[in-house]
Design a protein around this motif. Sequence first.
Motif, PDB file in Angstrom:
ATOM      1  N   TYR A   4       0.844  -1.203   0.000  1.00 38.31           N
ATOM      2  CA  TYR A   4       0.000   0.000   0.000  1.00 38.31           C
ATOM      3  C   TYR A   4       0.881   1.255   0.000  1.00 38.31           C
ATOM      4  CZ  TYR A   4      -3.815  -3.153   1.237  1.00 38.31           C
ATOM      5  OH  TYR A   4      -4.733  -4.163   1.224  1.00 38.31           O
ATOM      6  N   HIS A  60     -10.993  -1.023  -4.541  1.00 41.94           N
ATOM      7  CA  HIS A  60     -10.908  -0.036  -3.462  1.00 41.94           C
ATOM      8  C   HIS A  60     -11.704   1.238  -3.772  1.00 41.94           C
ATOM      9  CE1 HIS A  60      -6.889  -1.673  -1.637  1.00 41.94           C
ATOM     10  NE2 HIS A  60      -7.828  -2.578  -1.735  1.00 41.94           N
ATOM     11  N   HIS A  76     -11.698  -0.763   2.317  1.00 44.36           N
ATOM     12  CA  HIS A  76     -10.432  -0.297   1.723  1.00 44.36           C
ATOM     13  C   HIS A  76     -10.665   1.061   1.080  1.00 44.36           C
ATOM     14  CE1 HIS A  76     -10.102  -4.738   1.635  1.00 44.36           C
ATOM     15  NE2 HIS A  76      -8.846  -4.505   1.958  1.00 44.36           N
ATOM     16  N   TRP A  78      -8.847   4.911  -0.072  1.00 47.15           N
ATOM     17  CA  TRP A  78      -7.730   5.846  -0.217  1.00 47.15           C
ATOM     18  C   TRP A  78      -8.231   7.267   0.043  1.00 47.15           C
ATOM     19  CZ3 TRP A  78      -2.895   3.962  -0.890  1.00 47.15           C
ATOM     20  CH2 TRP A  78      -2.799   2.624  -1.294  1.00 47.15           C
ATOM     21  N   PHE A 102      -4.071   5.609   3.262  1.00 49.93           N
ATOM     22  CA  PHE A 102      -4.880   4.415   3.026  1.00 49.93           C
ATOM     23  C   PHE A 102      -5.548   4.003   4.329  1.00 49.93           C
ATOM     24  CE2 PHE A 102      -5.316  -0.268   2.824  1.00 49.93           C
ATOM     25  CZ  PHE A 102      -6.303  -0.287   1.847  1.00 49.93           C
TER      26      PHE A 102
END
Length: 248
Positions: A4, A60, A76, A78, A102
């Motif tokens: 990540y 994501h 998940h 961002w 993240f």
Amino acid sequence: MKHYVDAAEKAARAAGDLLRKNFHQSKRVNAAEAHDIKLEIDVTAQDLITRSLLKEFPQHALYGEEGIVGDQLSEHQWIVDPLDGTVNYFYGIPHFCVSIAFRFQGEIIAGVIYDPMRDEMWCGQKGEKPRLNGHHFRVSERAELGEAVISIGLSKTGEMIDSNLPLFGEMVHRVRKCRVLGSAALDMAYVACGRFDAYIERGISLWDIAAGWLLIESAGGKVDLRPREDMKDKYSIVASNGVIDLKL
Ligand code: IPD
């Protein structure tokens, strides 16, 4: 977890390169307000980051200053500010950055902040010592308020400026220097690596501070983030080296 951080670093470098290459060009303004500017390149940089991250992690979600992608309830997610310090960028002031965090199951576990003009990359992941251009760093050890250098953000609307100014007025007399540099994410990175002893702002968005939050905590500092009840999706933040008593 390292993949990540690697993915965030790659995306931040790509966006940072784009911003640096275009820094001396004329910039297209998408919207201008009294104390804020939105640029076309903000959107282009976020698109670049989105493509880079979602190519690797198609399931994501992404929550960014320039828009959201995917199911925001996904575990998940961002959190992206493609250009923090937009007004600096527009006026040719080389102090701005890309910030990418993240969040997994509600907790921020990785984060990077990239300053393309100085080529400084702060990287962190939960449970590990953070790094600046590959070298470990820690928050400052200064405990005396009178010796501190702190940053205060003034935010971007008349109302928020009014709630930050009295604080600035008080703190500027208590510390050695108060700074207002115009990039909350870099303020957070600077606290994390000990350049600033604290950063305070009333009226900040999650994308401005998410990566810095992880960096500061993994560097030994403290972040107190509270949702503002009077403003949707805005927070008040006090971030510090954890030893200084700001007497707020
Ligand atoms: C802004 C900057 C500024 C802070 C504002 C932020 P933007 O972000 O970080 O320093 O005071 O609250 O909104 O608009 O340049 O991404």
